[in-house]
Scaffold this motif. Structure first.
Motif, short mmCIF file in Angstrom:
data_model
loop_
_atom_site.label_atom_id
_atom_site.label_comp_id
_atom_site.label_asym_id
_atom_site.label_seq_id
_atom_site.Cartn_x
_atom_site.Cartn_y
_atom_site.Cartn_z
N PRO A 22 0.74 -0.90 -0.23
CA PRO A 22 -0.23 0.13 0.26
C PRO A 22 1.13 0.65 0.02
CG PRO A 22 -0.66 -1.50 1.59
CD PRO A 22 0.43 -2.22 0.95
N ARG A 23 0.45 2.39 -0.65
CA ARG A 23 1.29 3.35 -0.49
C ARG A 23 0.33 4.91 -0.53
NH1 ARG A 23 4.83 5.66 -5.34
NH2 ARG A 23 5.72 7.55 -4.61
N LEU A 24 0.61 5.96 0.31
CA LEU A 24 0.12 6.39 0.97
C LEU A 24 0.21 7.81 -0.59
CD1 LEU A 24 -2.06 8.49 2.89
CD2 LEU A 24 0.49 9.41 3.85
N LEU A 25 -1.26 8.19 -0.66
CA LEU A 25 -1.93 9.48 -1.58
C LEU A 25 -2.17 10.34 -0.93
CD1 LEU A 25 -1.88 10.56 -4.84
CD2 LEU A 25 -3.98 9.10 -4.98
N ARG A 31 -6.63 11.71 2.61
CA ARG A 31 -5.53 10.97 2.61
C ARG A 31 -5.93 9.96 2.22
NH1 ARG A 31 -1.65 11.57 6.29
NH2 ARG A 31 -1.24 9.15 6.40
N ILE A 32 -5.58 8.64 1.42
CA ILE A 32 -6.00 7.63 0.23
C ILE A 32 -4.72 7.03 0.56
CG2 ILE A 32 -6.51 6.72 -1.46
CD1 ILE A 32 -8.12 9.50 -2.70
N THR A 33 -5.09 5.58 0.26
CA THR A 33 -4.64 4.74 -0.29
C THR A 33 -4.77 3.71 -0.84
OG1 THR A 33 -4.34 3.94 2.82
CG2 THR A 33 -3.92 2.11 1.15
N LEU A 34 -3.38 3.28 -1.81
CA LEU A 34 -3.67 3.48 -2.87
C LEU A 34 -3.09 1.79 -2.85
CD1 LEU A 34 -2.37 5.46 -5.80
CD2 LEU A 34 -4.70 4.44 -5.68
N VAL A 35 -3.57 0.40 -3.75
CA VAL A 35 -2.58 -0.29 -3.56
C VAL A 35 -2.55 -1.58 -5.33
CG1 VAL A 35 -3.02 -2.81 -2.59
CG2 VAL A 35 -3.10 -0.76 -1.45
N ASP A 40 -5.11 -5.17 -10.76
CA ASP A 40 -5.96 -4.74 -10.32
C ASP A 40 -5.25 -3.37 -9.69
OD1 ASP A 40 -7.57 -5.25 -11.98
OD2 ASP A 40 -8.47 -6.75 -10.51
N PHE A 41 -5.61 -2.15 -9.62
CA PHE A 41 -5.51 -0.82 -8.51
C PHE A 41 -6.83 -0.01 -8.06
CE2 PHE A 41 -2.48 -0.75 -12.41
CZ PHE A 41 -1.54 -0.51 -11.56
N TYR A 42 -6.45 -0.44 -6.37
CA TYR A 42 -7.60 0.26 -5.82
C TYR A 42 -6.97 1.42 -4.95
CZ TYR A 42 -8.67 -4.41 -7.07
OH TYR A 42 -9.48 -5.59 -6.94
N ALA A 43 -8.08 1.96 -4.84
CA ALA A 43 -8.22 2.95 -3.50
C ALA A 43 -9.32 3.13 -2.96
CB ALA A 43 -8.02 4.50 -4.80
N GLY A 58 -0.07 -0.77 6.54
CA GLY A 58 -0.46 -1.92 6.06
C GLY A 58 0.35 -2.80 5.37
N HIS A 59 -0.85 -4.05 5.92
CA HIS A 59 0.18 -4.81 4.04
C HIS A 59 -1.52 -5.91 3.51
CE1 HIS A 59 -0.36 -7.66 7.46
NE2 HIS A 59 -0.61 -8.74 6.44
N VAL A 60 -1.34 -6.25 2.16
CA VAL A 60 -1.80 -6.83 1.24
C VAL A 60 -1.81 -8.49 1.32
CG1 VAL A 60 -3.54 -7.19 -0.25
CG2 VAL A 60 -2.98 -4.84 0.33
N ASN A 61 -3.12 -8.95 1.91
CA ASN A 61 -3.16 -10.63 2.03
C ASN A 61 -3.50 -11.24 0.81
OD1 ASN A 61 -5.88 -10.88 1.88
ND2 ASN A 61 -6.21 -11.48 3.74
#
Ligand code: FES
Length: 106
Positions: A22-25, A31-35, A40-43, A58-61
Protein backbone atom coordinates in the motif's frame (compact mmCIF):
# COMPACT_ATOMS: atom_id res chain seq x y z
CA UNK A 1 -16.90 13.52 -9.26
CA UNK A 2 -13.60 14.91 -10.42
CA UNK A 3 -10.99 12.73 -12.11
CA UNK A 4 -7.47 13.52 -10.90
CA UNK A 5 -4.52 12.36 -12.97
CA UNK A 6 -2.00 10.65 -10.71
CA UNK A 7 0.19 8.77 -13.22
CA UNK A 8 0.95 9.17 -16.91
CA UNK A 9 -0.16 5.64 -17.69
CA UNK A 10 -0.54 2.12 -16.28
CA UNK A 11 3.13 1.33 -16.88
CA UNK A 12 4.17 4.19 -14.60
CA UNK A 13 1.57 3.13 -12.02
CA UNK A 14 2.98 -0.41 -11.99
CA UNK A 15 6.51 0.96 -11.58
CA UNK A 16 5.59 3.24 -8.69
CA UNK A 17 3.22 0.89 -6.85
CA UNK A 18 4.80 -2.39 -5.85
CA UNK A 19 2.28 -5.20 -5.97
CA UNK A 20 0.64 -5.72 -2.60
CA UNK A 21 2.45 -2.77 -1.00
CA UNK A 22 0.00 0.00 0.00
CA UNK A 23 1.03 3.57 -0.66
CA UNK A 24 -0.33 6.82 0.73
CA UNK A 25 -1.71 9.38 -1.69
CA UNK A 26 -2.93 12.81 -0.56
CA UNK A 27 -5.34 14.53 -2.93
CA UNK A 28 -6.90 17.87 -1.94
CA UNK A 29 -6.00 17.07 1.67
CA UNK A 30 -7.78 13.72 1.49
CA UNK A 31 -5.66 10.75 2.57
CA UNK A 32 -6.11 7.74 0.33
CA UNK A 33 -4.40 4.35 0.27
CA UNK A 34 -3.49 3.17 -3.20
CA UNK A 35 -2.85 -0.51 -3.84
CA UNK A 36 -1.66 -2.46 -6.84
CA UNK A 37 -2.78 -6.04 -6.33
CA UNK A 38 -2.66 -8.68 -9.05
CA UNK A 39 -3.62 -6.96 -12.31
CA UNK A 40 -5.77 -4.36 -10.61
CA UNK A 41 -5.46 -1.09 -8.73
CA UNK A 42 -7.58 -0.04 -5.76
CA UNK A 43 -8.05 3.13 -3.76
CA UNK A 44 -9.62 3.25 -0.31
CA UNK A 45 -9.71 5.80 2.49
CA UNK A 46 -6.47 5.72 4.44
CA UNK A 47 -8.02 5.96 7.92
CA UNK A 48 -9.06 2.61 9.34
CA UNK A 49 -12.70 2.75 10.47
CA UNK A 50 -11.80 1.01 13.73
CA UNK A 51 -9.46 3.58 15.27
CA UNK A 52 -8.13 5.72 12.42
CA UNK A 53 -4.75 4.03 11.92
CA UNK A 54 -3.20 4.64 8.52
CA UNK A 55 -3.93 1.67 6.27
CA UNK A 56 -1.08 2.65 3.96
CA UNK A 57 1.20 1.31 6.73
CA UNK A 58 -0.56 -2.04 6.53
CA UNK A 59 -0.25 -4.91 4.11
CA UNK A 60 -2.36 -6.91 1.68
CA UNK A 61 -3.10 -10.60 2.07
CA UNK A 62 -3.59 -13.29 -0.59
CA UNK A 63 -7.38 -12.68 -0.56
CA UNK A 64 -7.07 -9.09 -1.73
CA UNK A 65 -7.78 -7.65 1.70
CA UNK A 66 -5.91 -4.79 3.31
CA UNK A 67 -4.84 -5.48 6.88
CA UNK A 68 -4.68 -2.64 9.36
CA UNK A 69 -1.29 -2.52 11.10
CA UNK A 70 -2.75 -1.69 14.52
CA UNK A 71 -5.29 -4.42 15.37
CA UNK A 72 -5.08 -6.44 12.15
CA UNK A 73 -8.69 -5.91 11.05
CA UNK A 74 -9.23 -6.85 7.43
CA UNK A 75 -11.04 -4.88 4.70
CA UNK A 76 -11.84 -6.03 1.19
CA UNK A 77 -9.99 -3.77 -1.25
CA UNK A 78 -12.65 -4.01 -3.94
CA UNK A 79 -15.63 -2.96 -1.80
CA UNK A 80 -14.07 -1.57 1.39
CA UNK A 81 -16.18 -4.03 3.40
CA UNK A 82 -14.94 -4.99 6.87
CA UNK A 83 -14.33 -8.73 6.78
CA UNK A 84 -13.82 -9.68 10.42
CA UNK A 85 -15.40 -6.92 12.46
CA UNK A 86 -18.47 -4.75 12.64
CA UNK A 87 -16.50 -1.68 11.59
CA UNK A 88 -17.93 0.57 8.92
CA UNK A 89 -16.81 -0.12 5.37
CA UNK A 90 -13.97 1.95 3.98
CA UNK A 91 -14.79 4.57 1.38
CA UNK A 92 -13.54 3.42 -2.00
CA UNK A 93 -12.48 5.55 -4.96
CA UNK A 94 -12.75 4.57 -8.62
CA UNK A 95 -9.71 4.35 -10.84
CA UNK A 96 -9.70 4.64 -14.61
CA UNK A 97 -7.07 4.69 -17.29
CA UNK A 98 -7.21 5.91 -20.85
CA UNK A 99 -4.78 7.17 -23.48
CA UNK A 100 -4.33 10.43 -21.53
CA UNK A 101 -3.40 8.98 -18.16
CA UNK A 102 -4.19 7.09 -14.97
CA UNK A 103 -6.88 8.78 -12.86
CA UNK A 104 -8.56 8.53 -9.49
CA UNK A 105 -12.12 9.75 -9.03
CA UNK A 106 -12.67 12.08 -6.07
S1 FES B 1 -7.16 0.90 14.13
FE1 FES B 1 -7.35 -0.42 12.45
S2 FES B 1 -7.86 -2.31 13.31
FE2 FES B 1 -7.77 -0.98 15.01
Amino acid sequence: MEWIKIFSNTVEAREKLLSGKPRLLVVYGRRITLVHYGDDFYAVQDACTHNQESLSKGHVNHLGEIICPWHNYRFELKTGRAMDSSCRALATYPIKTDETGFFIGI
